[in-house]
Design an enzyme around this catalytic site. Structure first.
Site, PDB file in Angstrom:
ATOM      1  N   ASP A 323       0.806  -1.226   0.000  1.00 36.13           N
ATOM      2  CA  ASP A 323       0.000   0.000   0.000  1.00 36.13           C
ATOM      3  C   ASP A 323       0.840   1.277   0.000  1.00 36.13           C
ATOM      4  OD1 ASP A 323      -2.344  -1.377  -0.023  1.00 36.13           O
ATOM      5  OD2 ASP A 323      -2.751  -1.170   2.117  1.00 36.13           O
ATOM      6  N   LYS A 350      -4.058  -4.171  -8.159  1.00 37.83           N
ATOM      7  CA  LYS A 350      -4.672  -3.381  -7.084  1.00 37.83           C
ATOM      8  C   LYS A 350      -5.844  -2.612  -7.693  1.00 37.83           C
ATOM      9  CE  LYS A 350      -1.795  -4.316  -3.648  1.00 37.83           C
ATOM     10  NZ  LYS A 350      -2.229  -4.835  -2.356  1.00 37.83           N
TER      11      LYS A 350
END
Ligand code: DC
Length: 679
Positions: A323, A350
């Site tokens: 992330d 993602k």
């Protein structure tokens, strides 16, 4: 979750001004991962749980809606939320569960409903509908559920028909906290023992929260990774204050580190080894970050200050969710040296293809980055150069929008970030916090209408994403075309581009004159053309204006840049990547200001404006080119051509979609007519 900003209040486009420092302290939204899992544990727990400080983003709202749809009651608490849960309360949802953009919601809820004797349909938005669900479908099927989706990768929408489950032993092929969590949520309702082995440990929130709710869950660590064992358990309610989300804090920590003069304190942050990898990476790069204990377990305050950064090598296992990669990539872009993020191919699946989007973002801001296989390679600018203001379309990916905002604050000039509304996913108050740390004048929200009225903004920022740029350009009726004219010395570029610009009423930019101007400045100031660093600094600082006359820091050099001395060194200087970076950024700004135009050079159609409306590559025979450049010795021209065509950085070559014209025996009018016929 009670005071979520109205989506209409989060602008789709934001202009961000460089030069503002980040100072002050803040708390970031509640940890997203913990929030999702706390809601699901509360839904399964027999009784009333109280959750405070949940993430206010759209993703967590989807999980909250999902547990309500299957029978948990969600009521306002004072403060926070009260969740009335319990397996006997849960029932089949009346319709499909809409997970929006949230992969976590889809995967974790699928694990919960896999043990329920009914059918659940889970749907997502366009982006989520491209994310593979086979990673949870395969183990959940082995446990006894029926899970179906679209195609071989089990893309959403997915249908889960649950029932009696049996425990399995599973090693996810790719490190994923979501996959582990889906199996554990199914395992807490399954017969026998469910075992998940992780060669690379991922975030532990699911097992920690299940244990807190009284589940029979055991974690074993070894040199081979971590193993979690869970048995069917009755869960009791939990009472939880959700700490701040480290992944959101990463934007401010990186911002404070890369923006001169900054100092930011992020208070009450969740801390665990699986979530703090980005701090390790930044510390290795030389960032000055203090981690202050708060007295509460796993909760810290962070203080980050502006620091000189150096490159490092980042292993995916250090930041298992990946992330923080877009934020770290911004740090890498300003660091000295080349940073390699290895094994980050997972970024491709993602919310967007985050690997390609991160590369595009860094390039838009004038940094050099590329994806090489599963690696992200970022060549940092170092202390002598700066990112330059850019236009970037984050295409709704929240982490890209926030990372681009930090890059924009660190850049020289003003940037425009489109697709900004994605921050609703995880950080609706991001601009409020930006205002708190940088001041309200550091940025301007721009409404959607204003975005589309600003013609070339989106085009230039997405110079490396042709398809997206092409779409942006189509949306702008009445804007001027952008015509790229490339070719070697003496091919006729200047004469032809002047005539094309005149016939179409467009402005023209001679980018060769810009490289010549920097070469002149280097000779004038005694900078060695072989000193790459000094040249980069010169190109970044010198004020070059190219129009009817050419000036360098106000000195008229129109004739001087055509001298034999400049001819001699200009190709060497143009081969310097830092010089190119500085000038390409200016060329893009020029086109933005002029809303298009005719731009001539060597790399205009390939690198500067790969999305140009029309690309022309002019050639002519060597004899003819030498004749046209009568003032330049044939040997010098040949040497320049050779250097221009063989250099590593943006060599002279025709774009695959360029029209190639040999001008050897043709008149100017003839060539111009042919070009205009394509317009
Ligand atoms: O077009 P010209 O001969 O004035 O260009 C001078 C030099 O600048 C040439 O040798 C190559 C370099 N150049 C470049 O590398 N990229 C451009 N876009 C334009 C020129």
């Amino acid at each position: 979750m009670t005071d979520v900003p109205d989506p209409a209040m989060v602008p789709s486009t934001v202009r961000v001004h460089g030069g503002y420092t980040l100072t002050g302290s803040l708390e970031v939204p509640g940890d997203k991962s913990i929030s999702h899992r706390a809601l699901l544990v509360a839904a399964l727990a027999e009784g009333v749980s109280t959750l405070r400080g949940l993430s206010d983003g759209d993703d967590v709202r989807r999980t909250r809606n999902a547990i309500e749809a299957i029978g948990a009651a969600v009521e306002p608490g004072h403060p926070g939320l009260r969740i009335v849960g319990g397996r006997d309360r849960l029932h089949e949802a009346a319709g499909a569960l809409d997970c929006g953009n949230s992969g976590t919601t889809m995967r974790l809820v699928a694990g919960v409903v896999a043990a329920m004797p009914w059918k659940t349909v889970l749907v997502g938005d366009d982006s989520l509908s491209r994310r593979p669900m086979d990673r949870i479908a395969v183990p959940l099927r082995m446990m006894g559920a029926t899970v179906s989706g679209q195609g071989t990768r089990c893309l959403p929408p997915i249908e889960v028909i649950g029932g009696a489950l049996r425990g399995i032993t599973w090693t996810p092929p790719i490190a994923s906290a979501q996959v582990k969590s889906a199996i554990l949520f199914a395992g807490v309702c399954a017969d026998g023992e469910t075992v998940v082995h992780e060669p690379v440990p991922t975030r532990t929130h699911t097992e920690v929260l299940l244990a807190r709710a009284g589940a029979d869950v055991v974690v074993e660590g070894s040199a081979q990774g971590r193993t979690v064992r869970i048995h069917r358990s009755r869960l009791r309610p939990i009472d939880l204050d959700v700490p701040g989300d480290p992944s959101q804090a990463a934007f401010w920590v990186v911002g404070a580190t890369v923006i001169a003069g900054s100092e930011v304190r992020v208070a009450r942050l969740h801390s665990s080894p699986e979530r703090s990898g980005f701090l390790e990476v930044l510390s290795r790069m030389g960032a000055r970050i203090e981690v202050l204990r708060t007295g509460e377990a796993d909760i810290v305050d962070l203080v980050a200050r502006w620091s000189r950064l150096r490159a490092t090598r980042v292993e995916a296992a250090e930041i298992p969710s990946l992330d923080e990669v877009p934020a770290l990539a911004v740090a890498a872009a300003v660091a000295e040296g080349t940073t390699i993020f290895s094994d980050v191919g997972e970024l491709r699946v993602k919310e967007s293809d985050r690997l390609a989007a991160t590369v595009a973002m860094l390039q838009a801001f004038g940094a050099r980055a590329q994806a090489v296989g599963d690696q992200l390679v970022v060549e940092g600018l170092g202390p002598r150069a700066a990112l330059s203001g850019a236009c970037f379309d984050s295409a709704g990916d929240h982490r890209l929008a926030m990372a681009a905002t930090i890059a924009a604050l660190a850049a020289q000039g003003t940037s425009t970030i489109t697709g900004f509304g994605g921050v609703m996913t995880s950080y609706p108050g991001f601009l409020d916090d930006l205002s708190r740390l940088a001041g309200a004048s550091a940025f301007e929200p721009v409404d959607h209408g204003a975005t589309t009225a600003d013609p070339v903004d989106a085009e230039i920022g997405a110079a490396d994403n042709r398809a997206r740029s092409a779409r942006q350009r189509e949306r702008q009726p009445g804007r001027a075309p952008l015509i790229a004219i490339d070719g070697p010395a003496g091919a006729g570029k200047s004469t032809v581009s002047k005539a094309v610009a005149q016939r179409l009423g467009l402005q023209r930019l001679d980018t060769g004159a810009m490289y010549r101007a920097v070469a002149w400045a280097a000779l004038e100031r005694g900078v060695d053309p072989a000193d790459a660093e000094a040249l980069g600094a010169l190109a970044a600082s010198v004020d070059v204006v190219v129009g009817a006359r050419v000036t360098v820091d106000g000195v008229d050099v129109t004739e001087a840049i055509r001298s034999p001395e400049v001819n001699e060194v200009v190709s060497t200087i143009a081969a310097n990547p830092a010089v190119r970076r500085a000038l390409v950024a200016r060329q893009r700004r020029w086109a933005a200001q002029h809303h298009g135009g005719v731009v001539e050079g060597r790399d205009i159609g390939t690198v500067v404006f790969p999305e140009a409306d029309l690309k022309v590559f002019l050639t002519a025979s060597p004899q003819e080119r030498a004749r046209r450049r009568g003032d330049e010795a044939p040997a010098t021209i040949a040497r320049r051509d050779h250097l221009d065509a063989t250099r590593a950085a943006s060599p002279l070559r025709a774009a695959p979609d360029a029209h190639i014209i040999d001008t050897t025996s043709r008149t100017v009018e003839d060539v111009v007519d042919e070009i205009l016929s394509w317009c």
